[in-house]
Motif scaffolding. Sequence first.
Motif, short mmCIF file in Angstrom:
data_model
loop_
_atom_site.label_atom_id
_atom_site.label_comp_id
_atom_site.label_asym_id
_atom_site.label_seq_id
_atom_site.Cartn_x
_atom_site.Cartn_y
_atom_site.Cartn_z
N GLY A 79 87.25 83.42 34.04
CA GLY A 79 87.64 83.36 32.66
C GLY A 79 86.24 83.14 31.91
N SER A 80 85.23 82.37 32.28
CA SER A 80 84.88 82.25 31.40
C SER A 80 83.75 83.01 31.10
CB SER A 80 83.60 80.41 32.17
OG SER A 80 85.11 79.56 32.29
N ALA A 81 82.56 82.87 31.05
CA ALA A 81 81.51 83.30 30.12
C ALA A 81 80.15 83.53 30.41
CB ALA A 81 81.21 83.37 28.88
N VAL A 82 79.69 84.34 31.53
CA VAL A 82 79.13 83.12 32.50
C VAL A 82 77.69 84.85 32.86
CG1 VAL A 82 78.17 83.79 35.08
CG2 VAL A 82 80.45 82.55 34.40
N ASP A 83 77.29 84.51 32.16
CA ASP A 83 75.85 85.11 31.72
C ASP A 83 74.70 85.00 33.44
OD1 ASP A 83 76.37 86.76 29.14
OD2 ASP A 83 75.15 84.74 28.38
N CYS A 84 73.89 86.06 34.09
CA CYS A 84 72.93 86.21 35.15
C CYS A 84 72.02 85.95 34.58
CB CYS A 84 73.61 86.69 36.31
SG CYS A 84 75.71 86.07 36.27
N GLY A 85 70.72 86.25 35.14
CA GLY A 85 69.68 85.67 35.29
C GLY A 85 69.04 86.46 33.77
N ASP A 86 67.61 86.03 33.74
CA ASP A 86 67.04 86.27 31.90
C ASP A 86 65.86 86.85 32.71
OD1 ASP A 86 66.28 85.43 29.85
OD2 ASP A 86 65.98 82.85 30.56
N SER A 87 64.97 87.24 31.70
CA SER A 87 63.94 88.25 31.35
C SER A 87 62.92 87.10 30.23
CB SER A 87 63.93 89.46 30.83
OG SER A 87 64.48 89.21 30.00
N GLY A 88 61.93 87.37 30.20
CA GLY A 88 60.93 86.49 29.43
C GLY A 88 59.52 87.36 29.00
N THR A 89 58.77 87.40 28.09
CA THR A 89 57.32 87.79 28.10
C THR A 89 56.42 86.76 27.71
OG1 THR A 89 57.68 89.52 26.68
CG2 THR A 89 55.76 89.08 26.68
N GLU A 90 55.60 86.31 28.62
CA GLU A 90 55.05 84.67 28.72
C GLU A 90 53.44 85.51 27.79
OE1 GLU A 90 55.71 82.09 29.59
OE2 GLU A 90 57.50 83.13 29.66
N PHE A 91 52.93 84.49 27.40
CA PHE A 91 51.28 84.50 26.58
C PHE A 91 50.88 83.82 27.46
CE2 PHE A 91 48.44 83.06 23.68
CZ PHE A 91 47.61 83.82 23.57
N GLY A 92 49.56 84.07 27.84
CA GLY A 92 48.78 84.10 28.64
C GLY A 92 47.27 83.63 27.99
N TRP A 93 46.25 83.93 29.28
CA TRP A 93 44.70 84.96 29.25
C TRP A 93 44.12 85.05 29.95
CZ3 TRP A 93 42.57 84.05 24.80
CH2 TRP A 93 43.19 83.55 23.46
N GLN A 94 43.12 86.07 30.00
CA GLN A 94 42.92 86.54 31.22
C GLN A 94 41.62 86.20 31.11
OE1 GLN A 94 44.06 90.58 31.84
NE2 GLN A 94 45.35 89.99 33.32
N LEU A 95 40.37 86.20 33.09
CA LEU A 95 39.52 86.30 32.61
C LEU A 95 38.67 86.85 34.09
CD1 LEU A 95 38.86 82.05 31.59
CD2 LEU A 95 38.05 84.23 30.47
N GLY A 96 37.68 87.38 34.26
CA GLY A 96 37.59 87.98 34.76
C GLY A 96 35.83 88.71 35.37
N ALA A 97 35.76 90.06 36.38
CA ALA A 97 34.37 90.18 35.86
C ALA A 97 34.43 90.92 36.96
CB ALA A 97 33.66 89.26 36.97
N GLY A 98 33.57 92.54 36.52
CA GLY A 98 33.57 94.04 37.68
C GLY A 98 32.52 94.59 37.25
N ALA A 99 32.24 96.13 37.71
CA ALA A 99 31.14 96.33 37.85
C ALA A 99 31.99 98.09 37.49
CB ALA A 99 30.68 96.67 39.19
#
Length: 301
Positions: A221-241
Amino acid sequence: MISKDVLKSMACLLAWMLYRRNTEVAPRESRAYHGTTMQFRHLPALASGFLLSVSAATLPAFGADIAVPANDPWTGFYLGAQAGNLKGTGSDADFCITGALSPVSGCLGGSNNDGVPSGLDVLDNLLDGASAGGYLGFNYRLDRVVLGLEADLNWDHAEGKSHIPGDVTTDTSFGWDASFRARLGALVGERGLIYVTGGPSWLSMDIGSDLCGYFRSEYAGSAVDCGDSGTEFGWQLGAGAEFLLTDNISLKAEYLHGWYGNQDLNLVTVTEGAENLKYSYKQTLQTNVVRAGVAYHFGGF
C-alpha cells in the motif's frame, strides 16, 4: 593550414577549461581518506590539463617550416570502431539507511560504521564485461609528433554483484560510457605511433537488489521505488599504440583507467505520506578498459 599559434591557443584554452570544470564542482560528500585532506579527485583533471599544455608547448619548438609529406595520413579526421574488456571496482563501499520510518539511521561498510552496529562488512563491488562502440578524432602531425583530439561513445555490458550484511545482494551494471580526450603521440617510423591520452569521461550505471520484494510485501500500500541509475562524471588517462596498415586504415590497442569519484545510488525508497525510508549504496568507482580498434583516416587536410 592551421597555424601553430592557433593550435597552441586552442590547446591551452581547453586545458584551462578542463581544470576549471573539475575544481569548481562541489564535492558530494566530504570524507577523510587515511587521515589526508588532499583532493585526489583533482589529479586526473590536472594530468589531462598537463597533457594538453604539453601538446601546446611543443608547437613553437618546431618552427613554421616543418617538413611533413603532402596528404600525410597522420593529419586529418578519422572514424573508427572499437571493442574490448571493461572492468569496474566499487571500493570503500557503504550501505546506508536513512528516513523517519527506520529505527536506525547511518552507514556501515568500507569507510565508516556510523550509527549502525559495528563488525559488519560491505564487500567491494566488482564488475566485468564487454564494451564496444565507435570513435571520431582529428590528428595533426608536427614532424615526429602527432597531436590529436578524440571522442568516443561505447555500449557496455559489464555486470557485478556485491553482498551486504543480512544476506542482501546488489546487482550492478554499466550501460554506456563516453569520453573526450586529448592525444599526444610520437611516431615510430612512418606507420607506427605510441601515445598517451586523457580527458573527461561519463559512465552510466544501474543498481538493484533483492530487497525490493521484501519491502513491497512489508509495506503493501506504500509507494516502493526499487533500484536506481545514474550517469557519473569522471576522468580517463591511458596509453596506446597505433599502426597504419595502409595510408587510410589503422589498427590500435590501448589501455584506459577511469576515476569517477563517490557514487551514491538508492537500492530501495519507501514513502508513506510525508515520511520515507531509504536504503542506499555508496562507493568510490574506478574502471579499467583494454581494447582494440580499427579506423579509417580521411587524410588530405
